[in-house]
Design an enzyme around this catalytic site. Structure first.
Site, mmCIF file in Angstrom:
data_model
loop_
_atom_site.group_PDB
_atom_site.id
_atom_site.type_symbol
_atom_site.label_atom_id
_atom_site.label_comp_id
_atom_site.label_asym_id
_atom_site.label_seq_id
_atom_site.Cartn_x
_atom_site.Cartn_y
_atom_site.Cartn_z
ATOM 1 N N ILE A 13 0.857 -1.196 0.000
ATOM 2 C CA ILE A 13 0.000 0.000 0.000
ATOM 3 C C ILE A 13 0.883 1.232 0.000
ATOM 4 O O ILE A 13 1.717 1.408 0.894
ATOM 5 C CB ILE A 13 -0.950 -0.002 1.212
ATOM 6 C CG1 ILE A 13 -1.821 -1.260 1.211
ATOM 7 C CG2 ILE A 13 -1.824 1.246 1.212
ATOM 8 C CD1 ILE A 13 -2.717 -1.385 2.435
ATOM 9 N N ASP B 183 -5.685 0.573 10.409
ATOM 10 C CA ASP B 183 -6.261 -0.770 10.389
ATOM 11 C C ASP B 183 -7.478 -0.835 9.471
ATOM 12 O O ASP B 183 -7.689 -1.829 8.766
ATOM 13 C CB ASP B 183 -6.651 -1.198 11.800
ATOM 14 C CG ASP B 183 -5.446 -1.475 12.692
ATOM 15 O OD1 ASP B 183 -4.333 -1.602 12.147
ATOM 16 O OD2 ASP B 183 -5.627 -1.540 13.933
ATOM 17 N N GLU C 17 1.832 -3.664 5.803
ATOM 18 C CA GLU C 17 0.955 -3.344 4.672
ATOM 19 C C GLU C 17 1.342 -4.086 3.404
ATOM 20 O O GLU C 17 0.934 -3.713 2.301
ATOM 21 C CB GLU C 17 0.965 -1.824 4.409
ATOM 22 C CG GLU C 17 2.257 -1.261 3.849
ATOM 23 C CD GLU C 17 3.286 -0.920 4.912
ATOM 24 O OE1 GLU C 17 4.209 -0.151 4.595
ATOM 25 O OE2 GLU C 17 3.164 -1.411 6.055
ATOM 26 N N ARG D 294 -6.158 -5.085 -12.885
ATOM 27 C CA ARG D 294 -7.517 -4.989 -12.339
ATOM 28 C C ARG D 294 -7.483 -4.740 -10.837
ATOM 29 O O ARG D 294 -8.261 -3.916 -10.311
ATOM 30 C CB ARG D 294 -8.279 -6.283 -12.640
ATOM 31 C CG ARG D 294 -9.731 -6.269 -12.164
ATOM 32 C CD ARG D 294 -10.451 -7.497 -12.639
ATOM 33 N NE ARG D 294 -9.920 -8.707 -12.005
ATOM 34 C CZ ARG D 294 -10.085 -9.922 -12.504
ATOM 35 N NH1 ARG D 294 -10.717 -10.104 -13.649
ATOM 36 N NH2 ARG D 294 -9.590 -10.972 -11.855
#
Length: 448
Positions: free
Chosen positions: A322, A338, A364, A384
C-alpha cells in the site's frame, strides 16, 4: 461483538427449546395416572436413570476440570467442576440405597426417605457451588482474586462439597438417632407423602439462581447457558413434585428423566463447543487476526508445496504494498490505518478468484499466488487489482476511509520447476521495489 451476538442467539434458542421441551413433559406427566403402583415400575428403571446421571456428571466434571487447566485464571470453572463432582457422592449413596432389597413396607419408607434426602442435599450443594462460581464470574472480581483469596474461596467451596454429604449421610437411615424424614409413609393404605416444604424451598432457590445467572452473565459465554439449562430443568422437576398429593413414583421417575435429558444436552453442547474451539485454533494458526486472510506462514508453506509438486505448468507470485501507508498511520492514527488495511484486503478479495492464495506477509505488504494462468492473464489481473483499489477507495467510498489509496504490485511469473521459495520471493520483492521506486501505483511483472 459478532461473537457475543452469536452466543446470545445460541443461548436464547436452546433456552426456548428447553422450555418447550419441559412444558411438553409437564403436560405428559399431568395426563399420567397419578396412582400408579410402584410395583408396576421396576426399580431397575430408576437405577438406570441414577447410573446415567452418575456417568453424565462425571463427564461434565472432567470437561470443566480440563477447561480450568487450560486457563487457570478462570476460577469459576474450577468451582463448577466441584459442583458436578459433589453430585457424584450423592448419586453413589443413592445407588447403594436402591440396591438394597425391599422385604417390608417399612423398608419402602426407608429407601424412599433416603433417596429423597440425597436428592435434596445434592441440589443444595449444586446451588451453593454454582452461586459461589457466579459471584466470582465477574471480570472485575476475577481481576481482584489473588492466590490468597483463591485459597479462601476454595475453602468456602469445601463446605457444600464435603460438609453437606456428611450431613446428608447422617440424616439418612445410616444414623437413626439423627434421621430426617422427608417422606412420611402410611402403612394402612401403603402410601407415602412427600415433604412439600422442602420442594418449595428448592423451587425458590432454583428460580433465584436462574434469574441471577441470566442477569449477571447474559448467557453470552459457552458455560453459563449450560448451567442455566440445568437450573431450568431442575426447576421444572421440582415444580412437578409440587403437584403431588402423594409420593408418586411415576412422576419421580419422569423428573429424573428430565434431569438426564438436560445433562445429556449439556454434554453435547460442551463437545460441540470443544470442536468450535479447535476449529477456531486451526483457523488462527493460518489466518491473520486483523484481516482474516491467510498469514505469512501459510503463504510460504503453500508456495513451497506448489513448487515441490512437480505438476504445476506455471505459477505467478505477486507482492502488493500500500503506497504511503505510513503517512496514514502518522496523520490519522493506527485505528484508521487498520481500517485501510481491512478495506484494501476486501477490494483485492473481490478482484481475485476464491481459490487464489491471498495472505498478509507483514504490515501493509500482501502476497498472492496464482496458478493455471498465462503471462498475459496475470498482467490483466494485476492491473484490475490496482485499478479497483484506486477507484473503490476514492472520495465518497463505502469503506469510510479518509483518502484515496493506491498500491504497487511486484510479481514474478515462471514456468520453471527448479526454483526455490527464496528465489521466487527475491524476484517478486525486486519487482515490487522497482514499482515503488518508479512512483508507485503501478504493476511490474518479471518473467523468469
Amino acid at each position: 461483538m459478532v461473537f457475543m451476538g452469536t452466543q446470545k442467539v445460541k443461548a436464547q434458542s436452546f433456552f426456548i427449546f428447553t422450555l418447550l421441551l419441559t412444558l411438553i413433559l409437564f403436560c405428559i406427566t399431568t395426563l399420567y395416572n397419578e396412582n400408579t403402583n410402584v410395583k408396576l415400575i421396576p426399580q431397575m428403571n430408576y437405577l438406570m436413570g441414577v447410573v446415567a446421571l452418575l456417568f453424565l456428571n462425571t463427564i461434565i466434571f472432567l470437561f470443566m476440570l480440563m477447561k480450568y487447566f487450560t486457563n487457570k485464571d478462570i476460577l469459576p470453572t474450577l468451582i463448577l467442576s466441584l459442583a458436578f463432582l459433589s453430585g457424584l457422592i450423592y448419586l453413589i449413596e443413592t445407588i447403594v440405597v436402591i440396591q438394597n432389597p425391599i422385604n417390608e413396607s417399612t423398608l419402602i419408607q426407608t429407601k424412599s426417605n433416603d433417596v429423597s434426602i440425597f436428592y435434596v442435599f445434592r441440589q443444595l450443594s449444586f446451588i451453593f457451588l454454582v452461586g459461589l462460581a457466579l459471584i466470582c464470574s465477574d471480570q472485575k472480581t476475577q481481576a481482584l482474586i489473588n492466590n490468597k483469596r483463591k485459597f479462601y474461596i476454595l475453602l468456602v467451596a469445601m463446605v457444600p462439597f464435603l460438609v453437606f454429604p456428611f450431613i446428608a449421610h447422617n440424616l439418612s437411615s445410616y444414623n437413626p438417632d439423627y434421621a430426617l424424614y422427608v417422606v412420611d409413609y402410611c402403612p394402612n393404605n401403603h402410601t407415602a407423602t412427600w415433604g412439600i416444604n422442602y420442594t418449595k424451598i428448592l423451587v425458590c432457590l432454583w428460580a433465584f439462581l436462574l434469574f441471577f445467572i441470566v442477569a449477571r452473565t447474559g448467557l453470552t459465554s459457552d458455560v453459563w447457558p449450560c448451567i442455566a439449562l440445568l437450573c431450568l430443568a431442575s426447576l421444572c422437576c421440582n415444580l412437578l413434585l409440587l403437584t403431588l398429593d402423594e409420593y408418586n413414583y411415576a412422576i419421580w421417575y419422569i423428573s429424573r428423566g428430565i434431569e438426564v435429558s438436560s445433562k445429556l444436552f449439556v454434554v453435547s453442547f460442551l463437545i460441540y463447543n470443544i470442536f468450535q474451539e479447535l476449529q477456531l485454533s486451526s483457523k488462527m494458526a493460518i489466518n491473520d487476526v486483523l484481516t482474516n486472510i491467510y498469514n505469512r506462514r501459510y503463504f510460504f508453506n503453500k508456495l513451497d508445496g506448489l513448487l515441490n509438486s512437480h505438476q504445476l505448468p506455471a505459477i505467478c507470485v505477486m507482492m502488493i504494498d500500500i503506497d504511503q501507508f505510513k503517512k496514514i498511520n502518522n496523520h490519522w492514527g493506527h485505528q484508521v490505518g487498520d481500517k485501510v488495511l481491512v478495506s484494501v484486503v476486501d477490494i483485492i478479495q473481490q478482484s481475485v478468484r476464491p481459490d487464489d492464495i491471498f495472505a498478509r506477509l507483514e504490515g501493509e505488504v500482501f502476497g498472492l499466488i496464482f496458478t493455471d494462468l498465462n503471462h498475459a492473464q496475470t498482467k490483466i489481473i494485476a492491473e484490475r487489482i490496482r485499478k479497483n483499489v484506486e477507484f473503490l477507495s476514492a472520495a465518497g467510498n463505502i469503506y469510510d476511509i479518509p483518502q484515496q489509496m493506491t498500491i504497487s504490485i511486484g510479481a514474478v511469473y515462471t514456468e520453471c520447476q527448479n526454483l526455490t521459495v527464496s528465489q521466487i520471493m527475491t524476484a517478486s520483492d525486486a519487482a515490487l521495489s522497482d514499482a515503488k521506486h518508479n512512483g508507485g501505483n503501478q504493476v511490474i511483472i518479471h518473467r523468469i
